[in-house]
Design a protein around this motif. Structure first.
Motif, PDB file in Angstrom:
ATOM      1  N   LYS A  64       0.836  -1.203   0.000  1.00  0.00           N
ATOM      2  CA  LYS A  64       0.000   0.000   0.000  1.00  0.00           C
ATOM      3  C   LYS A  64       0.876   1.260   0.000  1.00  0.00           C
ATOM      4  O   LYS A  64       1.750   1.424   0.841  1.00  0.00           O
ATOM      5  CB  LYS A  64      -0.927  -0.004   1.210  1.00  0.00           C
ATOM      6  CG  LYS A  64      -1.937   1.143   1.211  1.00  0.00           C
ATOM      7  CD  LYS A  64      -3.013   0.964   2.269  1.00  0.00           C
ATOM      8  CE  LYS A  64      -3.987  -0.121   1.862  1.00  0.00           C
ATOM      9  NZ  LYS A  64      -5.182  -0.138   2.746  1.00  0.00           N
ATOM     10  N   GLY A  65       0.618   2.120  -0.983  1.00  0.00           N
ATOM     11  CA  GLY A  65       1.352   3.376  -1.096  1.00  0.00           C
ATOM     12  C   GLY A  65       2.728   3.240  -1.715  1.00  0.00           C
ATOM     13  O   GLY A  65       3.457   4.224  -1.836  1.00  0.00           O
ATOM     14  N   LYS A  66       3.084   2.020  -2.141  1.00  0.00           N
ATOM     15  CA  LYS A  66       4.426   1.784  -2.682  1.00  0.00           C
ATOM     16  C   LYS A  66       4.424   1.864  -4.207  1.00  0.00           C
ATOM     17  O   LYS A  66       3.414   1.695  -4.875  1.00  0.00           O
ATOM     18  CB  LYS A  66       4.946   0.418  -2.233  1.00  0.00           C
ATOM     19  CG  LYS A  66       4.983   0.232  -0.713  1.00  0.00           C
ATOM     20  CD  LYS A  66       5.861   1.268  -0.038  1.00  0.00           C
ATOM     21  CE  LYS A  66       5.938   1.031   1.469  1.00  0.00           C
ATOM     22  NZ  LYS A  66       6.759   2.038   2.151  1.00  0.00           N
ATOM     23  N   LYS A  67       5.618   2.101  -4.743  1.00  0.00           N
ATOM     24  CA  LYS A  67       5.800   2.269  -6.184  1.00  0.00           C
ATOM     25  C   LYS A  67       6.030   0.900  -6.848  1.00  0.00           C
ATOM     26  O   LYS A  67       6.932   0.158  -6.463  1.00  0.00           O
ATOM     27  CB  LYS A  67       6.994   3.180  -6.453  1.00  0.00           C
ATOM     28  CG  LYS A  67       7.131   3.625  -7.903  1.00  0.00           C
ATOM     29  CD  LYS A  67       8.407   4.434  -8.111  1.00  0.00           C
ATOM     30  CE  LYS A  67       8.416   5.718  -7.300  1.00  0.00           C
ATOM     31  NZ  LYS A  67       9.641   6.516  -7.589  1.00  0.00           N
ATOM     32  N   VAL A  68       5.206   0.595  -7.858  1.00  0.00           N
ATOM     33  CA  VAL A  68       5.274  -0.707  -8.531  1.00  0.00           C
ATOM     34  C   VAL A  68       5.374  -0.492 -10.039  1.00  0.00           C
ATOM     35  O   VAL A  68       4.598   0.284 -10.617  1.00  0.00           O
ATOM     36  CB  VAL A  68       4.025  -1.555  -8.225  1.00  0.00           C
ATOM     37  CG1 VAL A  68       4.145  -2.937  -8.879  1.00  0.00           C
ATOM     38  CG2 VAL A  68       3.819  -1.703  -6.716  1.00  0.00           C
TER      39      VAL A  68
END
Length: 288
Positions: A64-68
């Protein structure tokens, strides 16, 4: 590449094309004028597709909220969306960076050198490469836990099927016979891998020492065996089960296709030409 594949069929360069069922609606829509039909299932991902993370992320919830990053318009995005949904999350819960350049070498290199990227979604052999080359990475989800989700099918035009039905039955009868032999006969599998490895080794210059070549052969054998374990090759029996209806229920193929229509291509849900019974031809599988 969906665009290039469709252009090859439209131009007559390809009589049969390979597509994953999750991207199939896009393929069928682009080829509408060619009357494309799904005629066989050849394989499904059994762990080849995976979400790789770093920076201490060890679960889907921690994404959650992370860059992918992931290849745009690909099974990788399908898998990511599906597992997020299964985990009670939404695609809006992460920071998307879809890569329109579908060169997986470029995408995996981007992930390797940009530590601000928290996760990448790829498939073998790039999964193994990332895990080996990038410290602190791990797989938090893979398709081995989702059988048949990312499944490969073969598509032909209605005209080609009608003109070559007997030849197609012979082709796939041989295909499935070889598939069964490959999966059940370990010596046969070793021999097949040997042919593949030899094709890689043979062009190498003679100046390379034999010890280095021997080590490379061992590494390639381990690598290919590992990769093959992550792809399930479908048998004729599995094809018949995949395409068959039982007690009036939708076939597994139809149910999965409809799920992808609703999940990713809602604009096609009411299009008569995009319904499963209009895009499948089981006469090849049924005739084997």
């Amino acid at each position: 590449n969906v665009e290039e594949t469709c252009k090859m069929m439209e131009s007559g360069e390809a009589d049969l094309i390979w597509a994953t069922l999750d991207r199939l609606p896009s393929v069928l829509f682009k080829l509408k004028d060619q009357n494309p039909r799904v005629i066989a299932q050849v394989s499904w991902s059994n762990g080849a597709d995976a979400i790789i993370t770093r920076n201490g992320i060890k679960s889907l919830a921690e994404l959650k909220g992370k860059k992918v990053i992931y290849p745009y318009d690909s099974p990788a995005f399908t898998f990511l969306k599906y597992v997020l949904k299964e985990a009670g999350m939404d695609t809006f819960d992460i920071v998307h960076q879809p890569q329109k350049n579908v060169d997986l070498d470029v995408i995996s290199t981007t992930f390797q050198h940009d530590e601000s990227i928290d996760a990448v979604v790829l498939w073998s052999p790039y999964v193994e490469s990332c895990l080996a080359e990038i410290p602190g990475t791990q797989v938090i989800a893979h398709t081995g836990d989702y059988p048949n989700l990312i499944t490969d099918v073969v598509v032909a035009t209605e005209e080609f099927i009608n003109l070559n039905r007997d030849e197609l039955r012979l082709l796939f009868k041989g295909w499935f016979a070889e598939t069964t032999k490959f999966t059940q006969d370990e010596l046969y599998k070793i021999g097949a891998l040997g042919v593949l490895i030899e094709a890689i080794i043979e062009p190498l210059p003679t100046i390379i020492p034999s010890k280095i070549k021997a080590d490379l052969i061992d590494s390639l054998r381990t690598y290919f065996q590992s990769s093959l374990e992550k792809v399930h090759l479908s048998t004729i029996e599995e094809n018949k089960a995949f395409f068959s209806t039982v007690d009036g229920e939708l076939s597994p193929a139809a149910a999965l296709y409809n799920q992808f229509l609703e999940f990713q291509f809602p604009e096609f849900l009411l299009d008569p030409q995009m319904q499963w019974d209009q895009v499948v031809d089981t006469s090849i599988v049924d005739g084997i």
